[in-house]
Write an enzyme that holds these catalytic residues in place. Structure first.
Site, PDB file in Angstrom:
ATOM      1  N   ARG A  50    -129.894  44.275  15.023  1.00 26.12           N
ATOM      2  CA  ARG A  50    -130.447  45.602  15.273  1.00 26.12           C
ATOM      3  C   ARG A  50    -131.124  46.167  14.028  1.00 26.12           C
ATOM      4  NH1 ARG A  50    -125.195  48.129  17.921  1.00 26.12           N
ATOM      5  NH2 ARG A  50    -124.355  46.108  17.303  1.00 26.12           N
ATOM      6  N   ASP A  67    -121.128  43.511  12.172  1.00 24.97           N
ATOM      7  CA  ASP A  67    -121.967  43.747  13.347  1.00 24.97           C
ATOM      8  C   ASP A  67    -123.199  44.574  12.984  1.00 24.97           C
ATOM      9  OD1 ASP A  67    -122.677  43.597  15.992  1.00 24.97           O
ATOM     10  OD2 ASP A  67    -121.442  45.288  16.611  1.00 24.97           O
ATOM     11  N   GLY A  68    -124.332  44.201  13.572  1.00 22.92           N
ATOM     12  CA  GLY A  68    -125.536  45.025  13.442  1.00 22.92           C
ATOM     13  C   GLY A  68    -126.688  44.384  12.712  1.00 22.92           C
ATOM     14  N   THR A 104    -117.928  32.152  19.318  1.00 19.16           N
ATOM     15  CA  THR A 104    -118.221  31.088  20.277  1.00 19.16           C
ATOM     16  C   THR A 104    -119.368  31.505  21.202  1.00 19.16           C
ATOM     17  OG1 THR A 104    -116.401  31.986  21.619  1.00 19.16           O
ATOM     18  CG2 THR A 104    -115.917  30.058  20.268  1.00 19.16           C
ATOM     19  N   ASN A 119    -121.934  33.208  20.362  1.00 25.48           N
ATOM     20  CA  ASN A 119    -123.219  33.198  19.655  1.00 25.48           C
ATOM     21  C   ASN A 119    -124.024  31.931  19.897  1.00 25.48           C
ATOM     22  OD1 ASN A 119    -121.939  34.992  16.738  1.00 25.48           O
ATOM     23  ND2 ASN A 119    -122.835  35.752  18.635  1.00 25.48           N
TER      24      ASN A 119
END
Length: 263
Positions: free
Chosen positions: A42, A38-39, A84, A86
């Site tokens: 960002r 994750d990330g 899913t 995404n």
């Protein structure tokens, strides 16, 4: 002045990492490590770049972490790269991701680390929504590594934990129908073990340790059934910034809990 201070701390940082590596290598390792990457977006936004660049940085980091897992002797790793949900992202971002998946699947099929360490790659999740080009690249990768006897690397694509459980129940019901069993007979014989045998990760140990980056303290549906007894570690760094020292700290946390509970 700041640069001088940083240069002076590098040897101390290196020494700390080497000491931590030695300490962690002497302890128990997860049988199955789950990674929520994750990330990426960002990270790219913070640098003023497009989301695609963030995903590319994330891919490079994934290869690094794979090497760390091989070094530590972890036998099964599951990485969640595309959910899913995404598919709901902007079409141009999804299209770029599809191109990235094709490129990396073809690259992994010939990657020396995959071949030398006999990594068996499996793609788990729903394949609806992916183009024929993506599916062909993923199938070639799976076929190329099918007979490998080393680490099992699950790549979760088109994946959702709720969907996985639904698919397992559907599979069980369809198999029962083929055998001529009625609803009552299915209900009478239904057990958690019967559902577990039909999950995407059937035949593999459940994850005993799950790491999520970016500071989010939730699973977001990752391996919902399998993670009932998992240990969790939520790193506050974004995935492309995840360093080996962060990985080692996470493993040390896992080992401390394992020792504490006598497992």
């Amino acid at each position: 002045m700041l640069r001088r201070l940083l240069s002076l701390t590098r040897p101390l940082y290196w020494f700390y990492e080497r000491r931590l590596l030695k300490e962690v290598k002497g302890g128990p390792m997860p049988r199955h490590l789950g990674l929520i990457l994750d990330g990426n977006r960002r990270y790219a936004k913070a640098l003023g770049l497009s989301p695609t660049k963030g995903h590319e940085f994330g891919v490079h980091k994934a290869y690094e972490v794979l090497e760390w897992c091989l070094e530590m002797g972890i036998k099964t790793v599951t990485v969640w790269v595309f959910s899913t949900d995404n598919f709901r992202r902007p079409p141009e971002e999804v299209e770029e991701l599809m191109r990235l998946f094709v490129r990396e699947a073809e690259r992994m099929a010939e990657d020396h680390r995959i071949l030398e360490h006999q990594v068996q790659v499996r793609v788990i999740g729903r394949r609806e929504g992916f183009s024929e080009e993506v599916l062909r690249a993923l199938e070639r990768l799976e076929e190329r590594t099918r007979q490998h006897q080393g680490m099992v690397l699950n790549i979760a694509m088109g994946y959702g934990g709720r969907e996985e459980i639904v698919d397992a129940v559907k599979r069980l019901l369809l198999e029962a129908e083929e055998k001529g069993l009625g609803p009552g007979q299915v209900a009478a014989s239904l057990t958690p073990e019967e559902i577990a045998k039909r999950l995407y990760t059937a035949g593999l140990p459940d994850p005993d340790f799950i790491i999520r980056t970016s500071g989010e303290i939730r699973l977001s549906g990752f391996l919902l059934w399998q993670s009932a007894y998992s240990e969790f570690y939520f790193a506050d760094v974004l995935w492309p910034e995840f360093r080996k020292i962060d990985f080692l700290r996470a493993l040390r946390s896992y080992q401390a809990r394992e020792r504490r509970f006598g497992r």
